[in-house]
Design an enzyme around this catalytic site. Structure first.
Site, PDB file in Angstrom:
ATOM      1  N   HIS A   1      -0.768  -2.934 -11.518  1.00 30.17           N
ATOM      2  CA  HIS A   1       0.350  -3.403 -10.580  1.00 30.17           C
ATOM      3  C   HIS A   1       0.865  -2.093  -9.849  1.00 30.17           C
ATOM      4  O   HIS A   1       1.093  -2.106  -8.635  1.00 30.17           O
ATOM      5  CB  HIS A   1       1.244  -4.285 -11.360  1.00 30.17           C
ATOM      6  CG  HIS A   1       2.450  -4.377 -10.416  1.00 30.17           C
ATOM      7  ND1 HIS A   1       2.325  -5.201  -9.287  1.00 30.17           N
ATOM      8  CD2 HIS A   1       3.807  -4.155 -10.629  1.00 30.17           C
ATOM      9  CE1 HIS A   1       3.670  -5.141  -8.468  1.00 30.17           C
ATOM     10  NE2 HIS A   1       4.165  -4.529  -9.392  1.00 30.17           N
TER      11      HIS A   1
ATOM     12  N   TYR B   1      -2.876  -7.551 -20.580  1.00 31.60           N
ATOM     13  CA  TYR B   1      -2.811  -8.925 -20.112  1.00 31.60           C
ATOM     14  C   TYR B   1      -4.306  -9.497 -19.607  1.00 31.60           C
ATOM     15  O   TYR B   1      -4.328 -10.615 -19.023  1.00 31.60           O
ATOM     16  CB  TYR B   1      -1.623  -9.295 -19.246  1.00 31.60           C
ATOM     17  CG  TYR B   1      -1.627  -8.288 -18.009  1.00 31.60           C
ATOM     18  CD1 TYR B   1      -2.262  -8.423 -16.803  1.00 31.60           C
ATOM     19  CD2 TYR B   1      -0.570  -7.151 -17.936  1.00 31.60           C
ATOM     20  CE1 TYR B   1      -2.351  -7.450 -15.718  1.00 31.60           C
ATOM     21  CE2 TYR B   1      -0.738  -6.295 -16.771  1.00 31.60           C
ATOM     22  CZ  TYR B   1      -1.320  -6.641 -15.806  1.00 31.60           C
ATOM     23  OH  TYR B   1      -1.450  -5.763 -14.894  1.00 31.60           O
TER      24      TYR B   1
ATOM     25  N   ARG C   1      -7.196  -7.271  -7.681  1.00 32.42           N
ATOM     26  CA  ARG C   1      -6.445  -6.189  -7.805  1.00 32.42           C
ATOM     27  C   ARG C   1      -7.161  -5.339  -8.919  1.00 32.42           C
ATOM     28  O   ARG C   1      -7.010  -5.524  -9.963  1.00 32.42           O
ATOM     29  CB  ARG C   1      -4.660  -6.458  -8.331  1.00 32.42           C
ATOM     30  CG  ARG C   1      -3.751  -5.281  -8.110  1.00 32.42           C
ATOM     31  CD  ARG C   1      -2.752  -5.359  -8.694  1.00 32.42           C
ATOM     32  NE  ARG C   1      -3.072  -5.105 -10.200  1.00 32.42           N
ATOM     33  CZ  ARG C   1      -2.312  -6.038 -11.339  1.00 32.42           C
ATOM     34  NH1 ARG C   1      -1.274  -6.956 -10.752  1.00 32.42           N
ATOM     35  NH2 ARG C   1      -2.628  -5.457 -12.394  1.00 32.42           N
TER      36      ARG C   1
HETATM   37  C1  LIG Z   1      12.085 -11.614  -5.319  1.00 32.53           C
HETATM   38  C2  LIG Z   1      11.282 -10.780  -6.266  1.00 32.53           C
HETATM   39  N1  LIG Z   1      11.016 -11.237  -7.588  1.00 32.53           N
HETATM   40  C3  LIG Z   1      10.515 -10.358  -8.560  1.00 32.53           C
HETATM   41  C4  LIG Z   1       9.746  -9.147  -8.211  1.00 32.53           C
HETATM   42  C5  LIG Z   1       9.253  -8.223  -9.190  1.00 32.53           C
HETATM   43  N2  LIG Z   1       7.833  -8.154  -8.624  1.00 32.53           N
HETATM   44  C6  LIG Z   1       7.361  -6.998  -7.960  1.00 32.53           C
HETATM   45  S1  LIG Z   1       5.939  -7.577  -7.449  1.00 32.53           S
HETATM   46  C7  LIG Z   1       5.567  -8.683  -8.236  1.00 32.53           C
HETATM   47  C8  LIG Z   1       4.590  -9.627  -8.288  1.00 32.53           C
HETATM   48  C9  LIG Z   1       4.064  -9.598  -6.843  1.00 32.53           C
HETATM   49  O1  LIG Z   1       2.444 -10.174  -6.878  1.00 32.53           O
HETATM   50  P1  LIG Z   1       1.819 -10.419  -5.445  1.00 32.53           P
HETATM   51  O2  LIG Z   1       2.627 -11.155  -4.589  1.00 32.53           O
HETATM   52  O3  LIG Z   1       0.609 -11.223  -5.926  1.00 32.53           O
HETATM   53  O4  LIG Z   1       1.446  -8.982  -4.857  1.00 32.53           O
HETATM   54  P2  LIG Z   1       0.621  -8.021  -5.396  1.00 32.53           P
HETATM   55  O5  LIG Z   1       1.646  -7.157  -6.420  1.00 32.53           O
HETATM   56  O6  LIG Z   1      -0.412  -8.355  -6.040  1.00 32.53           O
HETATM   57  O7  LIG Z   1       0.519  -7.034  -4.178  1.00 32.53           O
HETATM   58  C10 LIG Z   1       6.814  -9.115  -8.953  1.00 32.53           C
HETATM   59  C11 LIG Z   1       7.031 -10.345  -9.666  1.00 32.53           C
HETATM   60  C12 LIG Z   1      10.087  -8.708  -6.851  1.00 32.53           C
HETATM   61  N3  LIG Z   1       9.700  -7.478  -6.238  1.00 32.53           N
HETATM   62  N4  LIG Z   1      10.777  -9.688  -5.703  1.00 32.53           N
END
Ligand SMILES: Cc1ncc(C[n+]2csc(CCOP(=O)(O)OP(=O)(O)O)c2C)c(N)n1
Ligand SMILES: [Mg+2]
Lengths: 334, 357
Positions: free
Chosen positions: B261, B270, B257
């Site tokens: 975010h 971080y 990434r």
């Molecule tokens: C059930 C849930 N818990 C927490 C979140 C908050 N949240 C949004 S994105 C994220 C990280 C997700 O990471 P990843 O699956 O690796 O996808 P990326 O953002 O890297 O595309 C979190 C914890 C959420 N959207 N849904």
């Protein structure tokens, strides 16, 4: 009617669970889009036998046994709705709806809205609920208010075999997601003849199951027979109680509640779910908002306690019984 | 080229720090015909969309926006590898995928300005709406795929999810359920090494997330997510298998990434941004263009022209977004239910019950 115990017009009165089975059979036969999903619903016919004989008649692709994954198969039901099916999901017991809660709140209830009305979620989640069956821990909850608080769901519960049959057939045809709460204590406690075909358009309304003049007892599902018992006891004392079976918990049939309360001027609400923030609180609020000056006494609630559902040696203390309802009516009449 | 999970973790190429795991070298192994120029143009379109969206956010014209800068190869190659009738189940990071299938960019951006007109009809684009709760759309893909099979269709469902989402229970339930039902589903995990601030090492204790596939009884493979041809080959193979009754697969597209975010995030809190800078140098579009130049499929001026064309199309879409009037209050209550009840206390719908005088 080869596999199912009864159908409409069957001479034999049936139990509530047989009425569920018959309704599922009728809709599976009527609409190829209807599929059943759940744990142990196939060869076994479900832990309560609500799907007895259905896999044998309709096959493994229509009556589909699921692995133990409530979020997974409620989520799969959402996907099936996207493809135009009408899934009917059995969640084995009240408390085992909780793993699926995220799917229900975030998707089932929201999909029509977040696709600007382009998709419908005509799923039914059948949830056997409530106590009084001496069941193990976490097999006796009444989580209906949790679902009522989620915009985008319709929440209904029958209290008789005839209602179970017609309301379930209605629910399966309804284009919005329906949480169909089945009072498991009543599954085999009474028998009744099945009513005619459901009207696919009309949301069931609340129904006066016993007319009366002195007090309105608003209740639903497993508590309705208890209220009827209390009404008998009250009649012996010269009090005429009207019993209103809500049948639909969301959207609440406000007109029926208000019409009855305006006539009797007293109201008691009875349910076995915890007291605080329950359906009874909503009924009391609606009356306070719209019929305050029709009342001659306070709205009184008879409900479960704000505790986890007890271990079953104590459940008779927890559950509303005719004595508590009579006492509440006396309070309302004071 | 190693198809089975776990084996690739022993290869030196996979051990290069946060390196892309060369478990499968797709570029040399693509057996499937691919229109490379079309693939490249789709990647360029995604890049232009993403950069315009970031700009719109900086200008206050949309709210928080999750950039996918660097994930264009995965998304474009996947859209190309499936058929139009196949459905795609998306997370927020794939918010531009419906645009590749015809959704106007301004409508995709309306979603990010908090406008309900960003919602669309999934059947029009074969895309479920972007899913916010992690991994919860994976069971939908399973249900949709099973339903289509029951209806006699041969479509495949493909679900995108992330390394963080792979830890969610719904990901497990969906993959297990799909495998038990032999559902025609492809689970495509974009492993970009980060879930907000959480690195992969705090997410999983396996070298490759594709190793999880073994536990579900389905094939799993890890490919270089910066190499569109590798992604195309792996997704095509998985989609073909699903369509031909071979059941689900897990494809892990290794990535990084590069951006934050989302627009509100400051990754320097971080992680070492020098690391991200290394990956920025290797980003997939420039790398693919070098390859296409070498193959004589492109000339330098084609590249400049295509980027300019895509950027100006997105600039125009941004102007169309600005011209969309604000939504009205009625749009808040519309479509909560297909059949709204006559009396609905919590809405502005007309009340049939009147308060007492
Ligand atoms: C059930 C849930 N818990 C927490 C979140 C908050 N949240 C949004 S994105 C994220 C990280 C997700 O990471 P990843 O699956 O690796 O996808 P990326 O953002 O890297 O595309 C979190 C914890 C959420 N959207 N849904
Ligand atoms: Mg990630």
């Amino acid at each position: 009617m080869t596999t199912s115990p009864a159908g409409p017009g069957a001479p034999e009165p049936v139990t509530l669970v047989q009425a569920v089975d018959a309704a599922l059979e009728a809709e599976l036969a009527a609409d190829p889009r209807v599929v059943l999903l759940g744990e142990d619903i196939g060869r076994m016919g479900g832990v309560f036998r609500a799907t007895a004989g259905l896999q044998a008649r309709f096959g493994e692709n229509r009556v589909v046994d699921m692995p133990a994954c409530e979020a997974g198969f409620v989520g799969a039901a959402v996907g099936m709705c996207l493809a135009g099916l009408r899934p009917v999901v059995e969640l084995q017991f009240d408390s085992f709806s909780y793993p699926a809660f995220e799917q229900i709140v975030c998707h089932l209830a929201r999909y029509t809205w977040r696709t600007a009305g382009a998709t419908k979620m005509p799923a039914v989640l059948r949830i056997p609920y409530g106590g009084g069956t001496h069941a193990p821990e976490l097999h006796s909850d009444s989580p209906e208010a949790l679902f009522c608080h989620v915009p985008g769901l319709v929440v209904v519960t029958p209290s008789s075999p005839a209602d179970a049959y017609s309301m379930l057939r209605w629910a399966i045809r309804h284009p919005d997601p329906v949480i169909f709460m089945e009072p498991k204590r009543l599954y085999r406690s009474t028998r009744g003849a099945l009513s005619a075909d459901p009207d696919p358009e009309g949301l069931p309304r609340a129904r006066v199951v016993r007319p009366g003049t002195d007090v309105t007892i608003v209740s639903y599902g497993p508590s309705v027979p208890t209220c009827l018992e209390a009404a008998e006891a009250l009649a012996d004392r010269g009090t005429s109680a009207e019993i209103l079976d809500l049948r639909v918990l969301w959207p609440l049939d406000q007109e029926a509640v208000l019409a009855s309360v305006r006539r009797t001027r007293r109201c008691v609400v009875v349910h076995e779910a915890p007291r605080s923030c329950g359906v009874g609180a909503e009924v009391a609020a609606v009356i306070a908002e719209h019929a305050m000056f029709s009342l001659d006494g306070p709205v009184v609630r008879v409900a479960g306690l704000d505790t986890p559902f007890p271990m079953f040696m104590l459940e008779d203390l927890y559950l509303p019984d005719p004595e508590r309802i009579v006492a509440a009516v006396e309070e309302a009449l004071r | 080229m190693i198809g089975s999970p776990g084996v690739g973790s022993d290869s030196p190429a996979s051990r290069a720090g946060h390196g892309i795991l060369a478990v499968r070298a797709g570029s040399d192994s693509a057996e499937h015909a691919v229109d490379k120029l079309r693939l490249w143009k789709m990647m360029v379109q995604l890049r232009a969309y993403d950069e315009r969206a970031t700009l719109l956010q900086r200008q206050g014209r949309i709210g928080a926006y999750p950039t996918f800068w660097g994930e264009e190869a995965i998304q474009a190659a996947t859209v190309l590898a499936v058929r139009d009738a196949d459905w795609l189940f998306l997370s927020y990071r794939q918010n531009a995928v419906p645009v590749l299938r015809g959704l106007p960019p301004e409508q995709a951006w309306a979603y990010f300005r908090g406008d309900p007109r960003g919602f669309f009809d999934p059947s029009q684009f074969g895309c479920a709406p972007q899913c916010v709760p992690l991994a919860t759309h994976l069971p939908h893909a399973v249900g949709w795929a099973v339903a289509r099979r029951l209806q006699g269709g041969d479509e495949v469902a493909l679900a995108f999810f992330g390394d963080g989402a792979s830890s969610e229970g719904d990901a497990h339930e969906a993959m297990n359920l799909a495998s038990v039902l032999r559902a025609p589903v492809v689970f495509l995990c974009t492993n970009n090494q980060w879930a907000i601030s959480t690195p992969l090492s705090r997410q999983a204790a396996v070298d490759h997330l594709s190793a999880r596939a073994a536990g579900y009884g389905m094939p799993g493979v890890t490919v270089d997510g910066y190499d569109p041809l590798a992604v195309f080959a792996a997704v095509t193979e998985a989609v073909d298998r699903a369509r031909n009754g071979g059941g689900p697969s897990l494809v892990e597209a290794s990535s990084y990434r590069i951006g934050p975010h989302a627009t509100a995030d400051d990754p320097s809190l971080y992680r070492d941004e020098a690391e991200a800078a290394v990956w920025r140098e290797r980003e997939p579009i420039g790398r693919f263009e070098q390859q296409l130049l070498g193959e004589g499929l492109l000339a330098t001026q084609d590249i400049t022209a295509e980027h300019e064309r895509a950027a100006s199309a997105m600039r125009a879409a941004g102007h169309r977004l600005d011209r969309m009037p604000a939504p009205t209050g009625e749009e808040m209550t519309a479509h909560v239910l297909a059949v709204p009840p006559p009396s609905w206390p919590g809405s502005s719908a007309p009340r049939f019950v009147t308060a007492e005088q």
